[in-house]
Design an enzyme around this catalytic site. Sequence first.
Site, PDB file in Angstrom:
ATOM      1  CG  ASP A 277      -9.474   2.128  -1.013  1.00  0.00           C
ATOM      2  OD1 ASP A 277      -8.448   2.026  -1.711  1.00  0.00           O
ATOM      3  OD2 ASP A 277      -9.484   1.972   0.214  1.00  0.00           O
TER       4      ASP A 277
ATOM      5  CG  ASP B  25      -2.294   0.521   0.981  1.00  0.00           C
ATOM      6  OD1 ASP B  25      -2.433   1.356   0.075  1.00  0.00           O
ATOM      7  OD2 ASP B  25      -3.228   0.151   1.710  1.00  0.00           O
TER       8      ASP B  25
HETATM    9  C1  GLA Z   1      -5.946   1.288   1.374  1.00  0.00           C
HETATM   10  C2  GLA Z   1      -6.091   0.315   0.214  1.00  0.00           C
HETATM   11  C3  GLA Z   1      -7.227  -0.646   0.513  1.00  0.00           C
HETATM   12  C4  GLA Z   1      -6.963  -1.391   1.801  1.00  0.00           C
HETATM   13  C5  GLA Z   1      -6.740  -0.410   2.945  1.00  0.00           C
HETATM   14  C6  GLA Z   1      -6.242  -1.082   4.208  1.00  0.00           C
HETATM   15  O1  GLA Z   1      -7.047   2.115   1.480  1.00  0.00           O
HETATM   16  O2  GLA Z   1      -6.306   1.012  -0.977  1.00  0.00           O
HETATM   17  O3  GLA Z   1      -7.413  -1.548  -0.562  1.00  0.00           O
HETATM   18  O4  GLA Z   1      -5.840  -2.214   1.628  1.00  0.00           O
HETATM   19  O5  GLA Z   1      -5.772   0.581   2.597  1.00  0.00           O
HETATM   20  O6  GLA Z   1      -6.032  -0.197   5.251  1.00  0.00           O
END
Ligand code: GLA
Length: 404
Positions: A206, A151
């Site tokens: 996301d 990430d």
């Molecule tokens: C980010 C990523 C998500 C998930 C969260 C976890 O937002 O884009 O897909 O992995 O972190 O905290």
Amino acid sequence: MKNIKILLVLFCIVLIQVSVMAQKFQGLVQTPPMGWNSWNRFACDINEKIIREAADAMVSSGMKDAGYEYIVIDDCWQVSRDSLGFIQADPKKFPSGIKALADYVHSKGLKFGIYSCAGDKTCGGRPAGRGHEYQDALMYAKWGVDYLKYDWCNTENLNAIGSYTTMRDAIHEAGRPIVFSLCEWGNNKPWLWAKEVGHLWRTTGDICNCFDCYFDHGTWKQNGVMQILDMQSGLRKYAGPGHWNDPDMLEVGNGMTQNEDRAHFTMWCMIAAPLISGNDLQKMTPETQSILTNKEVIALDQDSLGIEGFRSEVKDSVETWLKPLKNGDWAVSLLNRSKMPRSINIDWKTVSVTDSLSNRTLNIASKDQYKIRDLWLKKNIGDTRKSLKATIPAHDVICLKLYK
Ligand code: GLA
């Protein structure tokens, strides 16, 4: 003095050799990866029971048989580092440890994935990879990790190419082939550089379980399925076997209507997206299961050419998407983005489209004839000599395969 110079030169040669040799593991994910990830449904509320049950359900639901392979634990499995800096799993949530969990997943004939982050803390505030890349990669290799999602939270002043390349090199050095999934949300245009670094890269922020809307959290936005689909525009040329655009994990079974889930799943297959389910596999309805395990639609995603589909026409809120397939076949999906049903009437004899990227032509107008199979009805429905008349429900799709 002379000795020091010689040593320096030798050191540089070794450094150059290491950096020349280091690369991502080749030959992995020649078709988009398929699996399950804990985040969309469980977020931080995970434990080893949930992960084991997901592995069990992946087998018993027929998903493994349909091609799903990776069970990936997302954020919040980690709590601290030991005195030597090695990462520690939460002993309350994962009392048996990560190695035992990976062994369990492997015993089901599946592969095991884990999550970390390029910053010093993950998005969930857990200890992350920055400065520990080589140590973490060693641990992952020891545990039997097959897939790493990495990430991009808490990375102020970090260079994305540099950070992800360091982790790539660390994985390479640890010696276990691991699929490297970059999750920096498209911020640094990873499609331009990540082919050499990882196997897939997120193209957007996301996803959320909404077909056509977004959730505004103030400092960041979660995008609906249609919003994410639109953000893929212009990116298809960067994807192919072993290096995929990742429009984020699936929300099928997480609260949208069945029509919307079907359209979401179809469109992810049309654009050769990684198919990482994100629902509760133990509790899914037969409808969700039948969407996630439709092998004929999955086959479009997994087609060995690895060419992403493209939008060829928009008429009255109905989009026509085309995807070139092996053996000269084509996938055709008609996506109704409207909140109302739409009638369509396709006169195949007028269809002539050239995909300049793949240099393939669908020329029914003056040359080719195809048989047609409806992949959701699972029925052959004639051929392209006859027009196709149908009604598409709101937020739904018709998905066809044209074949000789
Ligand atoms: C980010 C990523 C998500 C998930 C969260 C976890 O937002 O884009 O897909 O992995 O972190 O905290």
